[in-house]
Design a protein around this motif. Structure first.
Motif, short mmCIF file in Angstrom:
data_model
loop_
_atom_site.label_atom_id
_atom_site.label_comp_id
_atom_site.label_asym_id
_atom_site.label_seq_id
_atom_site.Cartn_x
_atom_site.Cartn_y
_atom_site.Cartn_z
N ALA A 34 -42.84 49.53 -29.73
CA ALA A 34 -43.65 48.52 -30.43
C ALA A 34 -44.71 47.91 -29.52
N GLU A 35 -44.42 47.84 -28.24
CA GLU A 35 -45.37 47.26 -27.30
C GLU A 35 -46.40 48.27 -26.80
N GLY A 36 -46.33 49.49 -27.33
CA GLY A 36 -47.33 50.50 -26.97
C GLY A 36 -48.72 50.03 -27.36
N THR A 37 -49.72 50.63 -26.76
CA THR A 37 -51.10 50.15 -26.96
C THR A 37 -51.93 51.11 -27.82
N ASN A 38 -51.33 51.62 -28.88
CA ASN A 38 -52.06 52.54 -29.74
C ASN A 38 -53.19 51.85 -30.51
N LEU A 40 -53.48 47.70 -30.71
CA LEU A 40 -53.78 46.46 -29.99
C LEU A 40 -53.51 46.67 -28.50
N ASP A 41 -54.31 46.01 -27.68
CA ASP A 41 -54.11 46.13 -26.23
C ASP A 41 -52.92 45.28 -25.79
N ASN A 42 -52.42 45.58 -24.59
CA ASN A 42 -51.24 44.93 -24.05
C ASN A 42 -51.41 43.42 -23.93
N LYS A 43 -52.56 42.97 -23.48
CA LYS A 43 -52.78 41.53 -23.31
C LYS A 43 -52.65 40.81 -24.65
N THR A 44 -53.24 41.36 -25.69
CA THR A 44 -53.17 40.74 -27.02
C THR A 44 -51.72 40.67 -27.49
N LYS A 45 -50.99 41.76 -27.30
CA LYS A 45 -49.59 41.78 -27.74
C LYS A 45 -48.75 40.77 -26.96
#
Length: 114
Positions: A34-38, A40-45
């Motif tokens: 779910a935290e993958g960056t497909n 949304l980017d990591n920072k946003t998540k």
């Protein structure tokens, strides 16, 4: 104990628990996916996760995701903005946890500067 030390201790204990209860690895796998960056980017998540952690009043989540947001390149102002949204969604109780999260933010920034 510093917040960095608290986080490292928590991560270690979580690892110990997952070794003893390997079924939890499935949940950890879901988190990783779910935290993958497909999209949304990591920072946003991480900023989203922090805001949700504040809104649901999860102290460990606040520490974990404040650290992760900083690691992902979030600025002080971006974290504060996420805290504002947390209060919008969580009301008064979230406001008290936003104060806690702000203290964590400032402490982690200070610890990283040392």
């Amino acid at each position: 104990m510093s917040y960095t030390e608290q986080l490292n201790e928590f991560k270690g204990t979580m690892g110990d628990l997952m070794e003893e209860a390997p079924e939890l690895e499935q949940f950890a796998g879901f988190i990783h996916s779910a935290e993958g960056t497909n999209v949304l980017d990591n920072k946003t998540k991480e900023l989203m996760s922090l805001a949700i952690g504040v809104a649901v009043r999860c102290e460990h989540c606040i520490l974990w995701h404040t650290d992760a947001a900083l690691e992902a390149g979030a600025t002080h102002d971006e974290v504060v903005d996420a805290l504002k949204i947390a209060v919008v969604m969580g009301g008064g109780p979230a406001m008290t946890y936003a104060v806690d999260a702000y203290e964590v933010l400032c402490a982690l920034e200070e610890e990283r500067a040392e």
